[in-house]
Design an enzyme around this catalytic site. Structure first.
Site, PDB file in Angstrom:
ATOM      1  N   ARG A  38      20.260   4.872  18.972  1.00 31.61           N
ATOM      2  CA  ARG A  38      20.965   3.934  19.853  1.00 31.61           C
ATOM      3  C   ARG A  38      21.280   2.637  19.090  1.00 31.61           C
ATOM      4  NH1 ARG A  38      16.512   6.041  22.651  1.00 31.61           N
ATOM      5  NH2 ARG A  38      17.062   7.191  24.529  1.00 31.61           N
ATOM      6  N   LYS A  62      13.507   3.292  23.779  1.00 33.42           N
ATOM      7  CA  LYS A  62      13.262   2.762  25.124  1.00 33.42           C
ATOM      8  C   LYS A  62      11.772   2.789  25.436  1.00 33.42           C
ATOM      9  CE  LYS A  62      17.695   3.953  27.190  1.00 33.42           C
ATOM     10  NZ  LYS A  62      18.376   4.725  28.235  1.00 33.42           N
ATOM     11  N   HIS A 131      27.957   4.175  21.181  1.00 32.20           N
ATOM     12  CA  HIS A 131      27.436   5.347  21.892  1.00 32.20           C
ATOM     13  C   HIS A 131      28.253   6.606  21.586  1.00 32.20           C
ATOM     14  CE1 HIS A 131      24.412   6.684  24.682  1.00 32.20           C
ATOM     15  NE2 HIS A 131      25.300   7.466  25.241  1.00 32.20           N
ATOM     16  N   ARG A 134      26.608   8.426  18.877  1.00 34.49           N
ATOM     17  CA  ARG A 134      25.424   9.140  19.378  1.00 34.49           C
ATOM     18  C   ARG A 134      25.837  10.474  19.989  1.00 34.49           C
ATOM     19  NH1 ARG A 134      20.047   8.336  20.744  1.00 34.49           N
ATOM     20  NH2 ARG A 134      19.462   8.756  22.896  1.00 34.49           N
ATOM     21  N   HIS A 157      15.148  11.276  23.888  1.00 38.02           N
ATOM     22  CA  HIS A 157      15.288  11.459  25.335  1.00 38.02           C
ATOM     23  C   HIS A 157      13.929  11.826  25.924  1.00 38.02           C
ATOM     24  CE1 HIS A 157      19.845  12.494  24.995  1.00 38.02           C
ATOM     25  NE2 HIS A 157      19.653  11.205  25.137  1.00 38.02           N
ATOM     26  N   TYR A 166      25.211  17.205  26.612  1.00 43.02           N
ATOM     27  CA  TYR A 166      25.957  17.550  25.400  1.00 43.02           C
ATOM     28  C   TYR A 166      26.329  19.027  25.348  1.00 43.02           C
ATOM     29  CZ  TYR A 166      24.333  12.938  24.282  1.00 43.02           C
ATOM     30  OH  TYR A 166      24.076  11.599  24.340  1.00 43.02           O
TER      31      TYR A 166
END
Length: 187
Positions: A38, A62, A131, A134, A157, A166
């Site tokens: 990210r 995150k 993004h 990504r 994730h 995806y």
């Protein structure tokens, strides 16, 4: 962004200015594309997050969750070149890998501006943000046979459902290829 488009952007030296800024911008785009990290993770990346021996980056994602992302020997050489030029030309005032020309840490809007500026040449692309790289990373990995669980881990994730988006992109591409290539696909 498909692989051919990325190669055209990254391999054409005239797309980037001479010196530190050009080397930084080119490598910044490439590292996002080859790792799937990210924008926020890129900005927080520090020199001591690099393990050259094992060719891995320690990325803080995150919720301060850390993960290791592998990189290739080619990326290793480009990373070393970037650091060498950065250290020679810039008085680095921060521990961060990617810095501005004044040596201070980069900020999200600057990274966005760099990516947006270089993706402008791709007219078929509606979004031109970090993004997108990504997404491109995940799609390229899936299209080349990577398992979805591996992609999930590489991208940081927390659930598989975040990664499964995806597969829909890949299926759309596969369907389009089928319709274009098979003589009876549109009957």
């Amino acid at each position: 962004v498909n692989n051919k488009q990325m190669e055209e952007i990254l391999d054409d030296a005239k797309n980037f200015p001479e010196g530190f800024k050009g080397i930084r911008d080119q490598f910044l785009i490439e590292i996002l594309y080859v790792t799937g990290m990210r924008r926020s993770e890129l900005i927080l990346l520090k020199d001591n997050d690099i393990d050259f021996h094992n060719c891995t980056l320690r990325v803080t994602g995150k919720r301060d969750k850390q993960r290791l992302i592998p990189f290739s020997n080619l990326t290793k050489e480009k990373l070393k070149k970037y650091i060498q030029i950065r250290n020679k030309e810039i008085e680095n005032k921060s521990p961060f890998l990617f810095v501005k020309e004044d040596g201070n840490a980069m900020y999200p809007k600057l990274v966005y501006k760099i990516i947006n500026n270089h993706l402008k040449s791709i007219s078929t692309l509606s979004k031109k943000s970090p993004h997108v790289l990504r997404h491109s990373f995940a799609t390229v990995m899936l299209n080349n046979g990577a398992e979805i669980n591996s992609i999930k881990e590489l991208m940081g994730h927390s659930s598989l459902s975040s990664t499964e988006i995806y597969t829909h992109v890949t299926f759309k591409e596969m369907k389009k290829t089928y319709q274009n290539a098979h003589p009876r696909a549109n009957k």
